[in-house]
Design a protein around this motif. Structure first.
Motif, PDB file in Angstrom:
ATOM      1  N   GLN A 137       0.824  -1.210   0.000  1.00 28.02           N
ATOM      2  CA  GLN A 137       0.000   0.000   0.000  1.00 28.02           C
ATOM      3  C   GLN A 137       0.862   1.266   0.000  1.00 28.02           C
ATOM      4  OE1 GLN A 137      -3.059  -0.168   3.150  1.00 28.02           O
ATOM      5  NE2 GLN A 137      -2.869  -2.397   3.079  1.00 28.02           N
ATOM      6  N   ARG A 138       1.889   1.264   0.843  1.00 31.17           N
ATOM      7  CA  ARG A 138       2.766   2.438   0.919  1.00 31.17           C
ATOM      8  C   ARG A 138       3.448   2.708  -0.418  1.00 31.17           C
ATOM      9  NH1 ARG A 138       5.784   0.834   6.569  1.00 31.17           N
ATOM     10  NH2 ARG A 138       4.175   1.547   8.031  1.00 31.17           N
ATOM     11  N   CYS A 139       3.964   1.643  -1.021  1.00 31.29           N
ATOM     12  CA  CYS A 139       4.689   1.811  -2.276  1.00 31.29           C
ATOM     13  C   CYS A 139       3.760   2.323  -3.372  1.00 31.29           C
ATOM     14  CB  CYS A 139       5.328   0.489  -2.695  1.00 31.29           C
ATOM     15  SG  CYS A 139       6.410   0.623  -4.134  1.00 31.29           S
ATOM     16  N   PHE A 140       2.553   1.778  -3.456  1.00 32.02           N
ATOM     17  CA  PHE A 140       1.590   2.242  -4.461  1.00 32.02           C
ATOM     18  C   PHE A 140       1.297   3.728  -4.278  1.00 32.02           C
ATOM     19  CE2 PHE A 140      -2.791   3.208  -5.695  1.00 32.02           C
ATOM     20  CZ  PHE A 140      -2.773   2.851  -7.035  1.00 32.02           C
ATOM     21  N   LEU A 141       1.126   4.149  -3.027  1.00 30.01           N
ATOM     22  CA  LEU A 141       0.812   5.552  -2.747  1.00 30.01           C
ATOM     23  C   LEU A 141       1.997   6.458  -3.100  1.00 30.01           C
ATOM     24  CD1 LEU A 141      -1.267   7.519  -1.645  1.00 30.01           C
ATOM     25  CD2 LEU A 141      -0.372   7.097   0.644  1.00 30.01           C
ATOM     26  N   VAL A 142       3.205   6.033  -2.726  1.00 29.68           N
ATOM     27  CA  VAL A 142       4.403   6.830  -3.019  1.00 29.68           C
ATOM     28  C   VAL A 142       4.579   7.002  -4.528  1.00 29.68           C
ATOM     29  CG1 VAL A 142       6.921   6.828  -2.946  1.00 29.68           C
ATOM     30  CG2 VAL A 142       5.623   6.272  -0.885  1.00 29.68           C
ATOM     31  N   ILE A 143       4.460   5.913  -5.283  1.00 31.98           N
ATOM     32  CA  ILE A 143       4.637   5.997  -6.736  1.00 31.98           C
ATOM     33  C   ILE A 143       3.538   6.862  -7.359  1.00 31.98           C
ATOM     34  CG2 ILE A 143       4.781   4.694  -8.883  1.00 31.98           C
ATOM     35  CD1 ILE A 143       5.835   2.331  -7.308  1.00 31.98           C
ATOM     36  N   SER A 144       2.319   6.746  -6.841  1.00 27.24           N
ATOM     37  CA  SER A 144       1.211   7.546  -7.373  1.00 27.24           C
ATOM     38  C   SER A 144       1.485   9.038  -7.220  1.00 27.24           C
ATOM     39  CB  SER A 144      -0.102   7.175  -6.662  1.00 27.24           C
ATOM     40  OG  SER A 144      -0.437   5.830  -6.908  1.00 27.24           O
ATOM     41  N   ILE A 145       2.052   9.424  -6.092  1.00 21.28           N
ATOM     42  CA  ILE A 145       2.389  10.837  -5.882  1.00 21.28           C
ATOM     43  C   ILE A 145       3.477  11.276  -6.852  1.00 21.28           C
ATOM     44  CG2 ILE A 145       3.418  12.456  -4.240  1.00 21.28           C
ATOM     45  CD1 ILE A 145       1.951  10.909  -2.013  1.00 21.28           C
ATOM     46  N   PHE A 146       4.476  10.423  -7.062  1.00 25.94           N
ATOM     47  CA  PHE A 146       5.557  10.744  -7.984  1.00 25.94           C
ATOM     48  C   PHE A 146       5.080  10.765  -9.442  1.00 25.94           C
ATOM     49  CE2 PHE A 146       8.417  10.316  -4.504  1.00 25.94           C
ATOM     50  CZ  PHE A 146       9.602  10.921  -4.886  1.00 25.94           C
ATOM     51  N   SER A 147       3.934  10.144  -9.718  1.00 25.00           N
ATOM     52  CA  SER A 147       3.437  10.122 -11.095  1.00 25.00           C
ATOM     53  C   SER A 147       2.851  11.459 -11.529  1.00 25.00           C
ATOM     54  CB  SER A 147       2.364   9.038 -11.245  1.00 25.00           C
ATOM     55  OG  SER A 147       1.154   9.407 -10.594  1.00 25.00           O
ATOM     56  N   ILE A 148       2.492  12.308 -10.570  1.00 26.39           N
ATOM     57  CA  ILE A 148       1.841  13.585 -10.910  1.00 26.39           C
ATOM     58  C   ILE A 148       2.721  14.453 -11.804  1.00 26.39           C
ATOM     59  CG2 ILE A 148       0.895  15.733  -9.967  1.00 26.39           C
ATOM     60  CD1 ILE A 148      -0.030  14.073  -7.529  1.00 26.39           C
ATOM     61  N   PRO A 149       4.000  14.711 -11.445  1.00 26.98           N
ATOM     62  CA  PRO A 149       4.832  15.499 -12.360  1.00 26.98           C
ATOM     63  C   PRO A 149       5.068  14.804 -13.697  1.00 26.98           C
ATOM     64  CG  PRO A 149       6.142  14.643 -10.525  1.00 26.98           C
ATOM     65  CD  PRO A 149       4.716  14.416 -10.188  1.00 26.98           C
ATOM     66  N   LEU A 150       5.077  13.475 -13.723  1.00 22.22           N
ATOM     67  CA  LEU A 150       5.260  12.765 -14.990  1.00 22.22           C
ATOM     68  C   LEU A 150       4.039  12.909 -15.887  1.00 22.22           C
ATOM     69  CD1 LEU A 150       7.111   9.474 -14.010  1.00 22.22           C
ATOM     70  CD2 LEU A 150       8.001  11.427 -15.259  1.00 22.22           C
ATOM     71  N   ILE A 151       2.859  12.932 -15.284  1.00 26.73           N
ATOM     72  CA  ILE A 151       1.646  13.178 -16.068  1.00 26.73           C
ATOM     73  C   ILE A 151       1.714  14.551 -16.716  1.00 26.73           C
ATOM     74  CG2 ILE A 151      -0.845  13.577 -15.893  1.00 26.73           C
ATOM     75  CD1 ILE A 151      -0.933  11.406 -13.732  1.00 26.73           C
ATOM     76  N   LEU A 152       2.153  15.533 -15.959  1.00 32.29           N
ATOM     77  CA  LEU A 152       2.304  16.885 -16.510  1.00 32.29           C
ATOM     78  C   LEU A 152       3.363  16.915 -17.606  1.00 32.29           C
ATOM     79  CD1 LEU A 152       2.138  18.966 -13.186  1.00 32.29           C
ATOM     80  CD2 LEU A 152       0.358  18.710 -14.924  1.00 32.29           C
ATOM     81  N   LEU A 153       4.446  16.154 -17.409  1.00 31.42           N
ATOM     82  CA  LEU A 153       5.505  16.085 -18.413  1.00 31.42           C
ATOM     83  C   LEU A 153       4.973  15.507 -19.716  1.00 31.42           C
ATOM     84  CD1 LEU A 153       8.560  16.251 -19.170  1.00 31.42           C
ATOM     85  CD2 LEU A 153       8.766  13.921 -18.292  1.00 31.42           C
ATOM     86  N   TRP A 154       4.207  14.429 -19.630  1.00 28.05           N
ATOM     87  CA  TRP A 154       3.638  13.816 -20.840  1.00 28.05           C
ATOM     88  C   TRP A 154       2.623  14.756 -21.495  1.00 28.05           C
ATOM     89  CZ3 TRP A 154       2.376   7.950 -19.591  1.00 28.05           C
ATOM     90  CH2 TRP A 154       3.579   7.285 -19.329  1.00 28.05           C
ATOM     91  N   TRP A 155       1.833  15.429 -20.664  1.00 27.23           N
ATOM     92  CA  TRP A 155       0.760  16.275 -21.189  1.00 27.23           C
ATOM     93  C   TRP A 155       1.318  17.461 -21.980  1.00 27.23           C
ATOM     94  CZ3 TRP A 155      -4.014  14.471 -21.259  1.00 27.23           C
ATOM     95  CH2 TRP A 155      -5.052  15.327 -21.623  1.00 27.23           C
ATOM     96  N   PHE A 156       2.471  17.966 -21.567  1.00 25.14           N
ATOM     97  CA  PHE A 156       3.084  19.108 -22.253  1.00 25.14           C
ATOM     98  C   PHE A 156       4.453  18.737 -22.834  1.00 25.14           C
ATOM     99  CE2 PHE A 156       0.394  20.781 -18.809  1.00 25.14           C
ATOM    100  CZ  PHE A 156      -0.513  21.534 -19.566  1.00 25.14           C
ATOM    101  N   LEU A 176      -0.319   3.816   7.004  1.00 25.72           N
ATOM    102  CA  LEU A 176      -0.092   4.028   5.577  1.00 25.72           C
ATOM    103  C   LEU A 176       0.934   5.122   5.309  1.00 25.72           C
ATOM    104  CD1 LEU A 176      -0.997   3.004   2.827  1.00 25.72           C
ATOM    105  CD2 LEU A 176      -2.823   4.708   2.836  1.00 25.72           C
ATOM    106  N   PHE A 177       0.931   6.157   6.116  1.00 28.46           N
ATOM    107  CA  PHE A 177       1.824   7.298   5.875  1.00 28.46           C
ATOM    108  C   PHE A 177       3.060   7.282   6.778  1.00 28.46           C
ATOM    109  CE2 PHE A 177      -2.340   8.588   4.388  1.00 28.46           C
ATOM    110  CZ  PHE A 177      -2.052   9.193   3.178  1.00 28.46           C
ATOM    111  N   LYS A 178       3.271   6.165   7.474  1.00 29.63           N
ATOM    112  CA  LYS A 178       4.426   6.067   8.351  1.00 29.63           C
ATOM    113  C   LYS A 178       5.620   5.436   7.633  1.00 29.63           C
ATOM    114  CE  LYS A 178       1.815   5.648  12.699  1.00 29.63           C
ATOM    115  NZ  LYS A 178       1.559   4.768  13.876  1.00 29.63           N
ATOM    116  N   GLU A 179       6.809   5.737   8.127  1.00 32.57           N
ATOM    117  CA  GLU A 179       8.067   5.124   7.684  1.00 32.57           C
ATOM    118  C   GLU A 179       8.330   5.279   6.189  1.00 32.57           C
ATOM    119  OE1 GLU A 179       8.414   1.126   9.055  1.00 32.57           O
ATOM    120  OE2 GLU A 179       8.115   1.650  11.164  1.00 32.57           O
ATOM    121  N   TRP A 180       7.883   6.407   5.633  1.00 30.40           N
ATOM    122  CA  TRP A 180       8.201   6.672   4.232  1.00 30.40           C
ATOM    123  C   TRP A 180       9.696   6.903   4.048  1.00 30.40           C
ATOM    124  CZ3 TRP A 180       4.355   9.722   0.741  1.00 30.40           C
ATOM    125  CH2 TRP A 180       3.119   9.083   0.754  1.00 30.40           C
ATOM    126  N   GLU A 181      10.371   7.285   5.127  1.00 28.62           N
ATOM    127  CA  GLU A 181      11.814   7.502   5.029  1.00 28.62           C
ATOM    128  C   GLU A 181      12.557   6.204   4.733  1.00 28.62           C
ATOM    129  OE1 GLU A 181      10.876   6.620   9.370  1.00 28.62           O
ATOM    130  OE2 GLU A 181      10.015   7.833   7.742  1.00 28.62           O
TER     131      GLU A 181
END
Length: 481
Positions: A123-142, A260-265
């Protein structure tokens, strides 16, 4: 334990450590004696590598199908889909690279029988990658504003951008598919992705044809990325069904809102270093492809053939790498350090066997493979030279790929990422560009430079594995669980 024994254990030497443990099994964490052999590990890794290889080949085919489908529309569309696919492969490897951290976290947690942690890490990994996908979506869009620096034809860049914009809709599904594969693999479930893609890959072919060419509802060029997006959503949905209704639910205890939001470090460094390990190689190959364009159309065509074959050759050792990483991490999580050492040895034995196989196929059948792609005499001659070098590179690239998996199993992604960056961007690429352009060796020089860098990387990874402090690695694994 005497000082001499302590020094030998911490030295990480396979043979010395194995000898000491045989004399005093209490040196193993949890006091466990060896429960496996090289032959047994060989069987386990091969058994799990086969479905992984099939999965990777089928997943790779999904983007290749789009290229073939669009190629019949026209040269501009073919160039645009090739450019968009290259961009997709490079940027989406960020998701794949980040997901490799689950080979460490989920596998070690499963080996330690902390089944709730397997689901939490997923769950943590899916959430972390999803957040990192936001700038990539913008990169693809423009993306056209960046792609026009690669191609001089601005309309081509805009066409590639439109392809990527449609592809953005598959990103959540793509991330779920990549993370769920590793969540299941950590539980020794390696066939799920294979079964899913056995169904999805043919549907993807059908969707590509119908959405591009059907005279009633086909939409032409943009039908190809829409087909790919729909296929990934179908794959993600089927993985979800497999996880919760067939196999894999044993490690699912619901969404853990509290943790879910713990130990992201812990997650972030391994995820980012895993990305660096994978992305550095992809980018290096693409730089070679772009550089080869300077030598003319025939050279670029030959380079494209070589790159395609290199990607295909990559799939088998990478599958073995994932299988090894999962197996070794499970053993480390269980505190079975001696078994992990035996599995590490076995992994390298397998890598040598695969390297000889890949070398033989490329070296002895290179002409037959080349003429399958082209009948142009000039392209054949250049491609023949490249494939000779590529076949030699297989002798150390396969151990390199498997060595990276071993480092991931140990949780030493930071070591692997540093070695990859040094090997590719301090040694390989500068040397390749020097040999290719300054020394006038053209594309041959590019591939020789890359091969020398890969050889350095394979040797340095092997050295880092040999000096492993297995006691510290097991302690680290236990601390994660």
């Amino acid at each position: 334990m005497s000082e001499t024994q302590a020094l030998l254990v911490n030295s990480g030497s396979f043979d010395d450590f194995s000898t000491i443990v045989e004399e005093d099994p209490s040196l193993l964490p949890s006091g466990k004696e060896s429960q496996t052999t090289v032959l047994e590990e060989m069987k386990v890794i091969l058994r799990t590598s086969v479905p992984l290889s099939v999965t990777f080949f089928l997943q790779y085919s999904m983007s290749v199908v789009s290229i073939f489908t669009v190629s019949r529309i026209g040269k501009r569309e073919l160039a645009a889909v090739s450019l968009a696919t290259m961009t997709f492969n490079i940027t989406s490897s960020i998701f794949t690279g980040m997901a490799t951290c689950l080979e460490t976290f989920c596998s070690q947690a499963y080996g330690a029988k902390k089944y709730n942690l397997v689901g939490i890490y997923f769950q943590r990994c899916f959430l972390v990658i999803s957040i990192f996908s936001i700038p990539l979506i913008l990169l693809w869009w423009f993306s056209s504003s960046l792609l026009r620096y690669i191609v001089t034809d601005y309309e081509l860049a805009v066409l590639a951008e439109s392809y990527l914009r449609v592809t953005t809709f598959c990103i959540p599904a793509y991330i779920f598919f990549e993370t769920s594969k590793r969540y299941l693999q950590a539980q020794n479930i390696f066939v799920a992705g294979q079964y899913v893609l056995f169904i999805v890959a043919p549907i993807n072919i059908l969707l590509n044809y119908e959405l591009v060419w059907n005279k009633y509802f086909g939409i032409g060029f943009l039908g190809a990325p829409l087909a790919t997006s729909l296929s990934y959503w179908l794959a993600a949905g089927m993985m979800f069904v497999y996880m919760f209704f067939i196999d894999g639910h044993q490690c699912w205890f619901g969404i853990d809102h509290e943790n879910l939001f713990k130990e992201w470090e812990r997650i972030l460094p391994m995820a980012l270093n895993g990305t660096a390990m994978l992305l550095s190689e992809f980018v290096a190959f693409e730089i070679l492809t772009l550089s080869s364009a300077r030598f003319g159309t025939s050279t670029l065509a030959a380079q494209s053939i070589a790159s395609t074959l290199a990607t295909l050759c990559f799939q088998i050792p990478f599958a073995v790498s994932v299988a090894c990483a999962t197996r070794i991490a499970i053993l480390l999580g269980a505190g079975r350090s001696k078994d992990a050492i035996i599995s590490t040895k076995t992994s390298y034995y397998l890598s040598l066997a695969i390297s000889l196989t890949n070398f033989s196929l490329l070296f002895f059948a290179k002409f037959k493979v080349i003429v399958f792609f082209t009948s142009d005499a000039k392209v054949i001659k250049i491609a023949d030279t490249i494939l000779f070098i590529l076949s030699l590179n297989q002798l150390w690239d396969c151990p390199n790929i498997v060595g990276a998996g071993i480092l991931r199993a140990q949780g030493r992604q930071s070591v692997g990422s540093k070695l990859n960056i040094i090997a590719y961007y301090i040694f390989a690429l500068p040397l390749a560009l020097y040999l290719g352009f300054t020394c006038g060796m053209n594309v041959k020089g590019l591939w020789i430079g890359l091969g020398i860098g890969i050889f350095f990387l394979a040797c340095s990874e092997l050295f880092m594995v040999l000096i492993t402090d297995w006691v510290m690695v097991v302690d680290s694994a236990i601390s994660r669980t």
